[in-house]
Design a protein around this motif. Structure first.
Motif, PDB file in Angstrom:
ATOM      1  N   ASP A  91       0.812  -1.213   0.000  1.00 57.45           N
ATOM      2  CA  ASP A  91       0.000   0.000   0.000  1.00 57.45           C
ATOM      3  C   ASP A  91       0.852   1.272   0.000  1.00 57.45           C
ATOM      4  N   TYR A  92       2.166   1.109  -0.102  1.00 54.70           N
ATOM      5  CA  TYR A  92       3.102   2.233  -0.088  1.00 54.70           C
ATOM      6  C   TYR A  92       3.869   2.248  -1.397  1.00 54.70           C
ATOM      7  N   SER A  93       4.281   3.435  -1.791  1.00 49.84           N
ATOM      8  CA  SER A  93       5.087   3.563  -2.998  1.00 49.84           C
ATOM      9  C   SER A  93       6.018   4.759  -2.844  1.00 49.84           C
ATOM     10  N   LEU A  94       7.018   4.783  -3.680  1.00 49.49           N
ATOM     11  CA  LEU A  94       7.975   5.882  -3.653  1.00 49.49           C
ATOM     12  C   LEU A  94       7.288   7.157  -4.145  1.00 49.49           C
ATOM     13  N   HIS A  95       7.416   8.201  -3.354  1.00 46.53           N
ATOM     14  CA  HIS A  95       6.823   9.494  -3.667  1.00 46.53           C
ATOM     15  C   HIS A  95       7.953  10.506  -3.817  1.00 46.53           C
ATOM     16  N   VAL A  96       7.889  11.302  -4.859  1.00 44.13           N
ATOM     17  CA  VAL A  96       8.882  12.348  -5.078  1.00 44.13           C
ATOM     18  C   VAL A  96       8.191  13.690  -4.930  1.00 44.13           C
ATOM     19  N   ASP A  97       8.643  14.464  -3.963  1.00 46.05           N
ATOM     20  CA  ASP A  97       8.066  15.780  -3.743  1.00 46.05           C
ATOM     21  C   ASP A  97       8.352  16.643  -4.972  1.00 46.05           C
ATOM     22  N   ARG A 100       1.999   6.126   1.920  1.00 46.53           N
ATOM     23  CA  ARG A 100       0.818   5.296   1.690  1.00 46.53           C
ATOM     24  C   ARG A 100      -0.036   5.957   0.616  1.00 46.53           C
ATOM     25  N   PHE A 101      -0.439   5.172  -0.350  1.00 49.39           N
ATOM     26  CA  PHE A 101      -1.304   5.709  -1.409  1.00 49.39           C
ATOM     27  C   PHE A 101      -2.674   5.049  -1.386  1.00 49.39           C
ATOM     28  N   PHE A 122      -1.365  11.235  -7.802  1.00 50.98           N
ATOM     29  CA  PHE A 122      -0.646  10.011  -8.148  1.00 50.98           C
ATOM     30  C   PHE A 122       0.496  10.268  -9.132  1.00 50.98           C
ATOM     31  N   ASN A 123       0.544  11.450  -9.731  1.00 49.31           N
ATOM     32  CA  ASN A 123       1.628  11.772 -10.656  1.00 49.31           C
ATOM     33  C   ASN A 123       2.983  11.820  -9.953  1.00 49.31           C
TER      34      ASN A 123
END
Length: 182
Positions: free
Chosen positions: A93-99, A109-110, A123-124
């Motif tokens: 339920d987690y993914s790499l997020h780039v600010d 968490r997404f 989600f972009n």
């Protein structure tokens, strides 16, 4: 056959380990540690605070009695052990997020939990990759294996800022942050 096995064992021993300090992906392990604490705190919050369990030692006093205490179920080692057994499955339920502004990477968490409303998520800014999900799960399992006793201790002490204490102070996976929980 024995010679081949001996060579194989020697090869494994001599190969550099990916878990040696400095070789770990700190973004991955920091994210796994923080996600683990987030999921653990969520599971603990679902337990009725009035539920207790008896704990005690196997020692018998000279008068023949056994010392037992009642503690909140959510803080018991047996409950926490049960939760920790499957908690890393939730890393899907987690993914790499780039600010988008700072380009700082973190795992977030997404996916909403059961009955939970999540605000608008862009989600972009997430990078979805099945390999990343399995890597995050592996890192989570490593954190649980390496720091299980510390997790029990911090929960029993009702430590504030649990993610910072475990992920920055105890393990060093994350840089010290501004005392925030996920």
């Amino acid at each position: 056959m024995e010679m081949i096995m001996l060579q194989f064992v020697l090869l494994l021993v001599l190969l550099p380990s990916h878990s040696v300090e400095g070789k770990r992906d700190h973004v991955l392990y920091c994210g796994a540690c923080r996600a683990l604490i987030d999921e653990l705190l969520h599971e603990i919050s679902k337990v009725n605070p009035k539920k207790t369990t008896e704990v005690g030692s196997f020692r018998i006093s000279p008068d023949g009695t056994q010392e037992k205490n009642k503690i909140p179920l959510a803080k018991s080692e047996s409950y926490l052990t049960e939760v920790l057994e499957n908690i890393c499955d939730k890393m899907n339920d987690y993914s790499l997020h780039v600010d988008p502004e700072t380009q700082q990477k973190s795992y977030q968490r997404f996916a909403p939990r059961d009955g939970e409303q999540m605000g608008s998520i862009d989600f972009n800014n997430f990078q979805f990759n099945p390999d990343t999900s399995s890597s995050l799960k592996f890192a989570c399992e490593s954190v649980v294996e390496d720091y299980e006793d510390e997790i029990f201790s911090l929960i029993a002490q009702e430590a504030d800022f649990l993610a910072d204490k475990l992920c920055s102070e105890k393990s060093g996976y994350c840089r010290a942050s501004s005392r925030t929980e996920l």
